[in-house]
Design an enzyme around this catalytic site. Structure first.
Site, PDB file in Angstrom:
ATOM      1  N   HIS A 134      66.569  77.281   9.177  1.00 53.75           N
ATOM      2  CA  HIS A 134      67.864  77.463  10.325  1.00 53.75           C
ATOM      3  C   HIS A 134      68.757  78.193   9.845  1.00 53.75           C
ATOM      4  O   HIS A 134      69.327  79.271  10.277  1.00 53.75           O
ATOM      5  CB  HIS A 134      68.217  75.809  10.753  1.00 53.75           C
ATOM      6  CG  HIS A 134      67.179  75.147  11.037  1.00 53.75           C
ATOM      7  ND1 HIS A 134      66.499  75.111  12.256  1.00 53.75           N
ATOM      8  CD2 HIS A 134      66.458  73.969  10.559  1.00 53.75           C
ATOM      9  CE1 HIS A 134      65.441  74.087  12.563  1.00 53.75           C
ATOM     10  NE2 HIS A 134      65.686  73.404  11.335  1.00 53.75           N
TER      11      HIS A 134
HETATM   12  C1  BDR Z   1      70.632  71.970  11.559  1.00 53.36           C
HETATM   13  O1  BDR Z   1      70.409  70.779  11.106  1.00 53.36           O
HETATM   14  C2  BDR Z   1      70.456  70.574   9.831  1.00 53.36           C
HETATM   15  O2  BDR Z   1      69.661  69.446   9.400  1.00 53.36           O
HETATM   16  C3  BDR Z   1      70.284  71.894   9.354  1.00 53.36           C
HETATM   17  O3  BDR Z   1      70.761  72.035   8.155  1.00 53.36           O
HETATM   18  C4  BDR Z   1      70.677  72.914  10.293  1.00 53.36           C
HETATM   19  O4  BDR Z   1      71.965  73.186  10.256  1.00 53.36           O
HETATM   20  C5  BDR Z   1      69.320  72.266  12.357  1.00 53.36           C
HETATM   21  O5  BDR Z   1      68.936  71.355  13.408  1.00 53.36           O
END
Ligand code: BDR
Ligand code: CA
Length: 314
Positions: free
Chosen positions: A244
């Site tokens: 992400h």
């Molecule tokens: C986001 O949530 C976190 O778990 C990850 O680091 C990312 O920023 C994805 O939904």
């Protein structure tokens, strides 16, 4: 080469945050990282700070200060994600105790002071976690809002649905009131939602390529990816896992790899069922004014090639 841009990274590491931080610190030609501000999110604040210090240490960039920020959402109990990131938030490889220490002062004060000191319109906020630090800074010092160049954030979801509830993505869900403040602030927003990050799936070849670099950074990124891939591939039934947060930094470096629409996005803060939903007007069915470039697609091969090229520099 494009002109160097000043950024503050606001983060809750998290393996994918860690890769994003490394990508930024490996790109000094394009990005001047003024500081890293840490927030509670994936795990509680003491752990996200420890992880951020370890990641900056791993990059070899001791010149970049790391500040502890807010330790809980504005108005709600903390929500964490150990099931994804492990008990430390950075499971996969043991980096030991950080050699670096957090800079004195609070992350929110650093954000405020930096925006007041730097020329108006020159500092971009790259946010990788819940928006508590940014919303707190905007509320405490509204004069800084007009000084922000833009906010590039990982958060939200539309067609992809949520990853923490059917409607909401983690970063927005954890602190919806903070997200609401940011989305209403009038600052230019670039939003990297699950709709794009779920198209940026890791591959075995990419992970093994990083391991083959034979560097500490390459080994760490490969080990982190191996760790969170296990959870995500089972959850989504895909072969790879979404990386992400590096999408935020990749957008800064190569916006041409991404495509999206400038639309209105508002945050649900009331409904128990859809709390934290990014209500994104993709089809422009309302007259609400656009406030965000909402990204929907990425050139996956280009994205992973960029990551490998940059991580190899460390
Ligand atoms: C986001 O949530 C976190 O778990 C990850 O680091 C990312 O920023 C994805 O939904
Ligand atoms: Ca994150």
């Amino acid at each position: 080469m494009a002109e160097q841009q000043k950024i503050i990274i606001d983060t809750d590491p998290g393996q994918d945050d860690a890769v994003a931080i490394l990508l930024a610190l490996a790109s000094p030609g394009e990005l001047q990282v003024l500081g890293v501000t840490v927030v509670a999110g994936n795990v509680p604040l003491p752990l996200t700070v420890r992880n951020a210090l370890n990641v900056v240490g791993l990059s070899g960039r001791q010149d970049v200060p790391v500040f502890a920020g807010c330790d809980r959402p504005l108005h709600r109990e903390s929500v964490t994600a150990e099931e994804v990131h492990g008990a430390t938030g950075l499971d996969g490889i043991d980096l030991g105790e950080p050699a670096l220490t957090a800079a004195p002062g609070h992350g929110v004060d650093f954000i405020i002071d930096t925006l007041r000191r730097e020329e108006t319109g020159t500092v971009t906020l790259c946010t990788l976690g819940p928006l508590t630090n940014i919303a707190t800074a905007f509320t405490r010092a509204p004069d800084i809002i007009a000084r922000v160049k833009r906010i590039v954030l990982m958060g939200g979801a539309l067609f992809e649905g949520g990853n923490v509830t059917p409607a909401a993505e983690f970063n927005i869900y954890v602190d919806p009131e903070a997200a609401d403040i940011v989305f209403r602030s009038g600052v230019d927003l670039v939003v990297l939602p699950l709709d794009v990050t779920h198209k940026a799936l890791t591959s075995r070849a990419w992970i093994e390529g990083l391991r083959a670099l034979g560097t500490r950074a390459g080994a760490a990124v490969a080990a982190w990816t191996d760790f969170f891939e296990r959870y995500d591939t089972q959850k989504y039934g895909t072969e790879g896992a979404p990386l992400h947060d590096p999408c935020v930094i990749a957008w800064m470096l190569r916006p041409d790899l991404f495509d999206g629409r400038f639309i209105n996005v508002e945050i649900e803060t009331q409904s128990a069922l859809t709390l934290g939903m990014t209500v994104a007007d993709w089809w422009r069915v309302t007259k609400r004014a656009p406030n965000a470039l909402f990204i929907g697609s990425v050139d996956r091969d280009g994205f992973y090639a960029l990551l490998t090229e940059r991580i190899a520099r460390l």
